[in-house]
Design an enzyme around this catalytic site. Structure first.
Site, short mmCIF file in Angstrom:
data_model
loop_
_atom_site.label_atom_id
_atom_site.label_comp_id
_atom_site.label_asym_id
_atom_site.label_seq_id
_atom_site.Cartn_x
_atom_site.Cartn_y
_atom_site.Cartn_z
N LYS A 115 -11.39 76.78 2.64
CA LYS A 115 -9.97 77.12 2.83
C LYS A 115 -9.66 77.44 4.28
O LYS A 115 -10.46 78.06 4.98
CB LYS A 115 -9.59 78.32 1.96
CG LYS A 115 -9.74 78.05 0.46
CD LYS A 115 -9.20 79.19 -0.37
CE LYS A 115 -9.29 78.87 -1.86
NZ LYS A 115 -8.57 79.84 -2.68
N THR A 116 -8.47 77.02 4.69
CA THR A 116 -7.96 77.37 6.00
C THR A 116 -6.44 77.44 5.92
O THR A 116 -5.84 77.16 4.87
CB THR A 116 -8.42 76.36 7.07
OG1 THR A 116 -8.08 76.84 8.36
CG2 THR A 116 -7.80 74.99 6.85
#
Length: 246
Positions: A115-116
């Site tokens: 995730k970012t």
């Protein structure tokens, strides 16, 4: 604070952790999924061994969380690749972009979700279900699907979402060497599919150096689905240790 108490903590900052140590239940999670055919050489360059793929397929997804334990509502988007681990068929999570700091940090620290930060949206407009992903002010992806054109079999929708999921858990060391590099496995559990539809779809991916979704180009749309569910994410377990293999 005593050393024993520090050692029991799961997240930082020490006295105000970024995420709560609870397992999240997602209520009214809404999916837009667009499966497309891509360049097999481009796919081969990003799927890590020992995972393999039979067909050069990618699933672009946008997920709108109606509500989730500890995180609240948020939206997430990314790319998922159908793969095999030995004889088991599953999916490899290639990239995920979302607009919730706690969910981003928890996904990476407590699990292995790639995730970012990003700004995805999912909404209905002019007879279409629309999913978009922006990074900063730049558009990275736009997906459209005919809104609730055809009912989808609920068992088929459930099977689409409950395949085993593989991810990379990479923890860096202090000398620019990984302390951990593992392939891990998880899956969705306790799922209730409330509604599901299919229909025609289109997908555009735009070049961005820090969000390279377009490196897996869209050659042909294979299928699309719009699914509403309640579900829980299971824990992860390692299935392959890259450092030992090295």
């Amino acid at each position: 604070m005593k050393a024993a108490e520090v050692a029991r903590r799961l997240a930082t900052p020490l006295t105000a952790p970024a995420w709560a140590p609870v397992r999240s239940r997602f209520t009214d999670r809404e999916y837009l999924n667009v499966v497309y055919r891509t360049d097999p050489e481009a796919l081969r360059a990003v799927v890590p061994e020992p995972l393999e793929f039979d067909e050069p397929l990618v699933r672009f997804e946008v997920m709108k969380m109606g509500d989730s334990t500890s995180f609240g509502p948020y939206t997430e988007s990314g790319q998922v690749i159908p793969v095999r681990f030995g004889e088991e068929r599953g999916e490899y999570l290639h990239a995920m972009y979302l607009d919730n700091v706690a969910a981003t940090v928890a996904g990476r620290e407590a699990s292995a979700y790639p995730k970012t930060a990003g700004s995805p949206r999912l909404f209905a407009e002019a007879g279409a279900l629309v999913g978009t992903l922006d990074v900063g002010t730049q558009r990275v992806a736009t997906a459209t699907m005919g809104y609730k054109h055809y009912p989808m079999d609920l068992d088929e929708a459930r099977a689409e979402l409950t395949l085993p999921t593989y991810m990379l858990k990479i923890v860096p060391g202090y000398e620019r060497e990984p302390r951990m590099c593992e392939l891990v496995r998880t899956r969705i559990t306790d799922i209730t599919v409330k509604a599901a539809w299919t229909g025609p779809a289109r997908l555009q991916l735009f070049q961005h150096v820090l969000a390279p979704l377009a490196d897996l180009p869209v050659l042909e749309i294979v299928s699309a689905s719009h699914i509403i569910t309640d579900l829980t994410l299971d824990g992860v377990r390692p299935v392959f240790d890259y450092l030992k293999e090295r």
